[in-house]
Enzyme design. Sequence first.
Site, mmCIF file in Angstrom:
data_model
loop_
_atom_site.group_PDB
_atom_site.id
_atom_site.type_symbol
_atom_site.label_atom_id
_atom_site.label_comp_id
_atom_site.label_asym_id
_atom_site.label_seq_id
_atom_site.Cartn_x
_atom_site.Cartn_y
_atom_site.Cartn_z
ATOM 1 N N ARG A 1 -1.001 -9.423 13.106
ATOM 2 C CA ARG A 1 -1.534 -8.341 12.260
ATOM 3 C C ARG A 1 -2.330 -8.918 11.090
ATOM 4 O O ARG A 1 -3.358 -8.367 10.696
ATOM 5 C CB ARG A 1 -0.383 -7.454 11.743
ATOM 6 C CG ARG A 1 0.260 -6.654 12.858
ATOM 7 C CD ARG A 1 1.483 -5.917 12.350
ATOM 8 N NE ARG A 1 1.134 -4.847 11.429
ATOM 9 C CZ ARG A 1 1.981 -4.304 10.558
ATOM 10 N NH1 ARG A 1 3.216 -4.753 10.473
ATOM 11 N NH2 ARG A 1 1.597 -3.328 9.782
ATOM 12 N N LYS B 1 0.827 -1.217 0.000
ATOM 13 C CA LYS B 1 0.000 0.000 0.000
ATOM 14 C C LYS B 1 0.858 1.263 0.000
ATOM 15 O O LYS B 1 0.622 2.179 -0.773
ATOM 16 C CB LYS B 1 -0.940 0.031 1.219
ATOM 17 C CG LYS B 1 -1.970 -1.081 1.234
ATOM 18 C CD LYS B 1 -3.007 -0.863 2.332
ATOM 19 C CE LYS B 1 -2.431 -0.876 3.732
ATOM 20 N NZ LYS B 1 -1.892 -2.197 4.153
ATOM 21 N N ARG C 1 10.765 -2.061 11.322
ATOM 22 C CA ARG C 1 9.612 -1.745 12.175
ATOM 23 C C ARG C 1 9.430 -2.840 13.215
ATOM 24 O O ARG C 1 9.444 -4.009 12.880
ATOM 25 C CB ARG C 1 8.344 -1.655 11.318
ATOM 26 C CG ARG C 1 8.160 -0.307 10.677
ATOM 27 C CD ARG C 1 7.040 -0.320 9.691
ATOM 28 N NE ARG C 1 5.773 -0.794 10.222
ATOM 29 C CZ ARG C 1 4.616 -0.646 9.578
ATOM 30 N NH1 ARG C 1 4.581 -0.043 8.418
ATOM 31 N NH2 ARG C 1 3.509 -1.101 10.105
ATOM 32 N N ARG D 1 11.431 -5.865 5.095
ATOM 33 C CA ARG D 1 11.022 -4.458 4.993
ATOM 34 C C ARG D 1 11.879 -3.549 5.887
ATOM 35 O O ARG D 1 12.191 -3.893 7.026
ATOM 36 C CB ARG D 1 9.549 -4.350 5.392
ATOM 37 C CG ARG D 1 8.971 -2.985 5.177
ATOM 38 C CD ARG D 1 7.546 -3.077 4.830
ATOM 39 N NE ARG D 1 6.681 -3.369 5.985
ATOM 40 C CZ ARG D 1 5.377 -3.160 5.955
ATOM 41 N NH1 ARG D 1 4.807 -2.661 4.887
ATOM 42 N NH2 ARG D 1 4.647 -3.463 7.005
ATOM 43 N N ARG E 1 -9.706 0.919 8.647
ATOM 44 C CA ARG E 1 -9.265 -0.444 8.933
ATOM 45 C C ARG E 1 -10.338 -1.269 9.617
ATOM 46 O O ARG E 1 -10.121 -2.448 9.883
ATOM 47 C CB ARG E 1 -8.036 -0.381 9.832
ATOM 48 C CG ARG E 1 -6.724 -0.672 9.100
ATOM 49 C CD ARG E 1 -5.647 -0.708 10.146
ATOM 50 N NE ARG E 1 -4.405 -1.295 9.763
ATOM 51 C CZ ARG E 1 -3.351 -0.628 9.309
ATOM 52 N NH1 ARG E 1 -3.441 0.649 9.070
ATOM 53 N NH2 ARG E 1 -2.216 -1.244 9.099
HETATM 54 P P1 AMP Z 1 0.549 0.793 9.031
HETATM 55 O O1 AMP Z 1 1.763 1.621 8.911
HETATM 56 O O2 AMP Z 1 -0.610 1.315 8.208
HETATM 57 O O3 AMP Z 1 0.799 -0.674 8.793
HETATM 58 O O4 AMP Z 1 0.061 0.917 10.570
HETATM 59 C C1 AMP Z 1 0.877 0.455 11.632
HETATM 60 C C2 AMP Z 1 0.039 0.207 12.876
HETATM 61 O O5 AMP Z 1 -0.604 1.431 13.263
HETATM 62 C C3 AMP Z 1 -1.097 -0.779 12.701
HETATM 63 O O6 AMP Z 1 -0.680 -2.124 12.857
HETATM 64 C C4 AMP Z 1 -2.039 -0.345 13.800
HETATM 65 O O7 AMP Z 1 -1.592 -0.773 15.057
HETATM 66 C C5 AMP Z 1 -1.911 1.172 13.753
HETATM 67 N N1 AMP Z 1 -2.895 1.775 12.802
HETATM 68 C C6 AMP Z 1 -2.630 2.413 11.641
HETATM 69 N N2 AMP Z 1 -3.760 2.817 11.024
HETATM 70 C C7 AMP Z 1 -4.769 2.394 11.827
HETATM 71 C C8 AMP Z 1 -6.183 2.469 11.745
HETATM 72 N N3 AMP Z 1 -6.804 3.045 10.688
HETATM 73 N N4 AMP Z 1 -6.913 1.919 12.759
HETATM 74 C C9 AMP Z 1 -6.323 1.330 13.808
HETATM 75 N N5 AMP Z 1 -5.002 1.206 13.958
HETATM 76 C C10 AMP Z 1 -4.220 1.732 12.976
#
Ligand code: AMP
Length: 216
Positions: A171, A18, A160, A127, A93
């Site tokens: 996840r 993404k 990360r 990553r 999400r």
């Molecule tokens: P990402 O970088 O989009 O993979 O987000 C990393 C982490 O941030 C996720 O695993 C969640 O813990 C949190 N997070 C990001 N976006 C959301 C969202 N829209 N709703 C809930 N948690 C989020």
Amino acid sequence: MQQDKTWVVLLGAPGAGKGTQAKYISQALGVPIFSTGNLLRQAIEAKSALGELADRYIQDGNLVPDEVVIKLVQERLGDAAYQNGVIFDGFPRTPTQAVALDALLKVDYAISIEVGDELIVERTAGRLICPACQASYHKSYNPPEQEGICTRCGTALTVRKDDRPEVMRERLRIYHKQTEPIKRHYDKQGVLRLIAGEGTIDETKSLIMQALGVLV
Ligand code: AMP
């Protein structure tokens, strides 16, 4: 409600690509990326109250509570930079977040990048992310020009914490349970586009551009 702007939602498992594709879509459509993951990581770096709250959820691979994320989105979407539309990366999400977003704007395209779990685990294992500018790389598929160094800003790259394999499995489980049902939500609105995401970055990019009707 705002119209004649471009609002794109990017769906797909963590590691589906993404963030990488968001950059191309942003360039092609001329609208910025809105990444809740990046906003939350910035809040953690800044040690703000939001960051402290979000940190424990993220470290365990859990979602940050809906009300917290929805409030963050409502606040930040007002920024001047976002008035012509955005590419949402990582939001919504959950179905609750999707409904909250419907109250703010009309999504034009929900692009779901489809990648099987096996490949996701392999991809996230390599990553790398820049802690300063949030650019993301992959050791094999998308390496930085100089090993371990961000090509964009020169900072040392890190892994990360939530990409560790055991956290990754959690996840993915959460993605299938809580986020995948959103596809139905956007299908009903007629805006869902399923994109095969197991090919190369360029192949996936072309499929997305076709779905958006952008000539490349
Ligand atoms: P990402 O970088 O989009 O993979 O987000 C990393 C982490 O941030 C996720 O695993 C969640 O813990 C949190 N997070 C990001 N976006 C959301 C969202 N829209 N709703 C809930 N948690 C989020």
